[in-house]
Design a protein around this motif. Structure first.
Motif, mmCIF file in Angstrom:
data_model
loop_
_atom_site.group_PDB
_atom_site.id
_atom_site.type_symbol
_atom_site.label_atom_id
_atom_site.label_comp_id
_atom_site.label_asym_id
_atom_site.label_seq_id
_atom_site.Cartn_x
_atom_site.Cartn_y
_atom_site.Cartn_z
ATOM 1 N N LEU A 8 5.489 -8.809 -8.897
ATOM 2 C CA LEU A 8 4.898 -9.916 -7.905
ATOM 3 C C LEU A 8 3.125 -9.809 -8.344
ATOM 4 O O LEU A 8 2.623 -10.781 -7.918
ATOM 5 C CB LEU A 8 5.051 -9.479 -6.518
ATOM 6 C CG LEU A 8 6.281 -9.905 -5.995
ATOM 7 C CD1 LEU A 8 6.768 -9.536 -4.637
ATOM 8 C CD2 LEU A 8 6.657 -11.635 -5.948
ATOM 9 N N ALA A 9 2.905 -8.638 -8.326
ATOM 10 C CA ALA A 9 1.539 -8.317 -8.447
ATOM 11 C C ALA A 9 0.964 -9.116 -9.700
ATOM 12 O O ALA A 9 -0.100 -9.657 -9.977
ATOM 13 C CB ALA A 9 0.889 -6.812 -8.566
ATOM 14 N N LEU A 10 1.645 -8.822 -10.852
ATOM 15 C CA LEU A 10 1.367 -9.428 -12.106
ATOM 16 C C LEU A 10 1.449 -11.045 -12.028
ATOM 17 O O LEU A 10 0.800 -11.860 -12.585
ATOM 18 C CB LEU A 10 2.314 -9.192 -13.306
ATOM 19 C CG LEU A 10 2.226 -7.712 -13.701
ATOM 20 C CD1 LEU A 10 3.097 -7.238 -14.728
ATOM 21 C CD2 LEU A 10 0.990 -7.534 -14.402
ATOM 22 N N ALA A 14 -1.493 -13.533 -12.797
ATOM 23 C CA ALA A 14 -1.587 -14.761 -13.642
ATOM 24 C C ALA A 14 -2.008 -15.872 -12.985
ATOM 25 O O ALA A 14 -2.615 -16.712 -13.740
ATOM 26 C CB ALA A 14 -0.050 -15.085 -14.159
ATOM 27 N N MET A 15 -1.702 -16.128 -11.686
ATOM 28 C CA MET A 15 -2.491 -17.222 -11.163
ATOM 29 C C MET A 15 -3.932 -17.360 -11.059
ATOM 30 O O MET A 15 -4.359 -18.219 -11.161
ATOM 31 C CB MET A 15 -1.668 -17.298 -9.661
ATOM 32 C CG MET A 15 -0.156 -17.455 -9.561
ATOM 33 S SD MET A 15 0.388 -18.885 -10.227
ATOM 34 C CE MET A 15 0.502 -19.707 -8.781
ATOM 35 N N LEU A 16 -4.219 -15.958 -10.774
ATOM 36 C CA LEU A 16 -5.917 -15.884 -10.748
ATOM 37 C C LEU A 16 -6.324 -16.227 -12.019
ATOM 38 O O LEU A 16 -7.400 -16.923 -11.908
ATOM 39 C CB LEU A 16 -6.208 -14.253 -10.321
ATOM 40 C CG LEU A 16 -7.552 -14.301 -9.956
ATOM 41 C CD1 LEU A 16 -8.071 -14.959 -8.712
ATOM 42 C CD2 LEU A 16 -7.790 -12.814 -9.675
ATOM 43 N N VAL A 17 -5.676 -15.904 -12.946
ATOM 44 C CA VAL A 17 -6.549 -16.241 -14.407
ATOM 45 C C VAL A 17 -6.461 -17.614 -14.646
ATOM 46 O O VAL A 17 -7.200 -18.372 -15.052
ATOM 47 C CB VAL A 17 -5.414 -15.392 -15.448
ATOM 48 C CG1 VAL A 17 -5.842 -16.078 -16.967
ATOM 49 C CG2 VAL A 17 -5.654 -13.898 -15.643
ATOM 50 N N LEU A 34 0.941 -19.709 -3.645
ATOM 51 C CA LEU A 34 1.810 -18.791 -4.447
ATOM 52 C C LEU A 34 1.203 -17.352 -4.802
ATOM 53 O O LEU A 34 1.807 -16.337 -4.633
ATOM 54 C CB LEU A 34 2.214 -19.456 -5.811
ATOM 55 C CG LEU A 34 2.999 -20.675 -5.439
ATOM 56 C CD1 LEU A 34 2.887 -21.616 -7.144
ATOM 57 C CD2 LEU A 34 4.285 -20.496 -5.016
ATOM 58 N N GLY A 35 -0.126 -17.330 -5.248
ATOM 59 C CA GLY A 35 -0.682 -16.498 -5.796
ATOM 60 C C GLY A 35 -1.029 -14.846 -4.657
ATOM 61 O O GLY A 35 -0.719 -14.073 -4.628
#
Length: 65
Positions: A8-10, A14-17, A34-35
């Motif tokens: 979930l952290a990854l 990924a959403m932040l990127v 989602l993030g």
């Protein structure tokens, strides 16, 4: 449980990127819905795991009595 928290952290990272690469309203909304909940769930799962393993017990209490 820790693996689920890491996943979930990854997902949140990924959403932040995606938000950093495409700065617009659609990616910001996607990160908001989602993030951030994925990051909150990851943190809750990890704290719950640490609580179950006894990380938050006060071990110095037995020495006082």
């Amino acid at each position: 449980m820790v693996r689920a928290a890491c996943l979930l952290a990854l997902l949140s990272l990924a959403m932040l990127v995606l938000v950093a690469m495409h700065v617009d309203g659609a990616t910001a909304t996607m990160f908001s819905f989602l993030g951030m909940p994925a990051l909150a769930a990851a943190m809750l799962l990890y704290v719950f795991h640490r609580w179950r393993t006894g990380a938050f017990r006060n071990r110095s209490l037995s020495r006082i009595n």
